[in-house]
Design a protein around this motif. Structure first.
Motif, PDB file in Angstrom:
ATOM      1  N   THR A 159       0.837  -1.205   0.000  1.00 46.50           N
ATOM      2  CA  THR A 159       0.000   0.000   0.000  1.00 46.50           C
ATOM      3  C   THR A 159       0.870   1.253   0.000  1.00 46.50           C
ATOM      4  O   THR A 159       0.593   2.207  -0.739  1.00 46.50           O
ATOM      5  CB  THR A 159      -0.937  -0.003   1.223  1.00 46.50           C
ATOM      6  N   ASN A 160       1.916   1.261   0.804  1.00 50.49           N
ATOM      7  CA  ASN A 160       2.831   2.407   0.816  1.00 50.49           C
ATOM      8  C   ASN A 160       3.501   2.578  -0.543  1.00 50.49           C
ATOM      9  O   ASN A 160       3.697   3.705  -1.012  1.00 50.49           O
ATOM     10  CB  ASN A 160       3.881   2.242   1.911  1.00 50.49           C
ATOM     11  N   ARG A 186       1.028   4.171  -3.000  1.00 50.61           N
ATOM     12  CA  ARG A 186       0.773   5.600  -2.754  1.00 50.61           C
ATOM     13  C   ARG A 186       1.844   6.490  -3.360  1.00 50.61           C
ATOM     14  O   ARG A 186       1.610   7.678  -3.568  1.00 50.61           O
ATOM     15  CB  ARG A 186       0.642   5.855  -1.263  1.00 50.61           C
ATOM     16  N   THR A 187       3.016   5.935  -3.653  1.00 48.07           N
ATOM     17  CA  THR A 187       4.077   6.727  -4.284  1.00 48.07           C
ATOM     18  C   THR A 187       3.910   6.799  -5.794  1.00 48.07           C
ATOM     19  O   THR A 187       4.562   7.614  -6.439  1.00 48.07           O
ATOM     20  CB  THR A 187       5.464   6.143  -3.965  1.00 48.07           C
ATOM     21  N   GLU A 212      -6.652   1.471  -3.621  1.00 48.38           N
ATOM     22  CA  GLU A 212      -5.937   2.727  -3.882  1.00 48.38           C
ATOM     23  C   GLU A 212      -6.669   3.568  -4.923  1.00 48.38           C
ATOM     24  O   GLU A 212      -6.784   4.787  -4.774  1.00 48.38           O
ATOM     25  CB  GLU A 212      -4.501   2.431  -4.336  1.00 48.38           C
ATOM     26  N   ARG A 250      -9.621   5.061  -3.137  1.00 45.77           N
ATOM     27  CA  ARG A 250      -9.194   6.118  -2.222  1.00 45.77           C
ATOM     28  C   ARG A 250      -8.903   7.406  -2.992  1.00 45.77           C
ATOM     29  O   ARG A 250      -9.359   8.480  -2.615  1.00 45.77           O
ATOM     30  CB  ARG A 250      -7.948   5.675  -1.450  1.00 45.77           C
ATOM     31  N   ARG A 251      -8.172   7.284  -4.091  1.00 45.18           N
ATOM     32  CA  ARG A 251      -7.823   8.473  -4.875  1.00 45.18           C
ATOM     33  C   ARG A 251      -9.056   9.103  -5.511  1.00 45.18           C
ATOM     34  O   ARG A 251      -9.175  10.323  -5.564  1.00 45.18           O
ATOM     35  CB  ARG A 251      -6.801   8.115  -5.952  1.00 45.18           C
ATOM     36  N   GLU A 277     -11.013  10.926  -2.790  1.00 46.07           N
ATOM     37  CA  GLU A 277     -10.323  12.162  -2.403  1.00 46.07           C
ATOM     38  C   GLU A 277     -10.507  13.231  -3.466  1.00 46.07           C
ATOM     39  O   GLU A 277     -10.692  14.403  -3.159  1.00 46.07           O
ATOM     40  CB  GLU A 277      -8.839  11.904  -2.174  1.00 46.07           C
TER      41      GLU A 277
END
Length: 84
Positions: free
Chosen positions: A18-19, A22-23, A68, A71-72, A75
């Motif tokens: 997940t990290n 996110r990049t 992801e 989520r994006r 947002e």
């Protein structure tokens, strides 16, 4: 005990992946401009899942990529709501 070890390893893998996701850069809406790193990652994971079906790693990756993107998108929708 063994199930707990597997779940710990799986949770650690999910967090690290997940990290990593996110990049990655990704455009939100369909335009010809922008980055497609996250979409490219999804394609690679889907291709690997077709070659070796049933592998837990690809299943987890696919789930995390979907999360992801969601989520994006949410947002982006919130940001657009605040601008209006």
């Amino acid at each position: 005990m063994v199930a707990q070890v597997y779940s710990d390893v799986e949770n650690d893998f999910r967090e690290r992946y997940t990290n990593h996701l996110r990049t990655m850069k990704q455009k939100i809406y369909d335009t010809n401009l922008g980055y497609t790193e996250l979409e490219d990652e999804r394609k690679l994971v889907n291709q690997q899942a077709m070659r070796t079906p049933g592998r837990r790693g690809e299943i987890i990756k696919s789930e995390e990529i979907d999360k992801e993107f969601s989520r994006r998108y949410s947002e982006h929708k919130k940001a657009m709501f605040y601008y209006d």
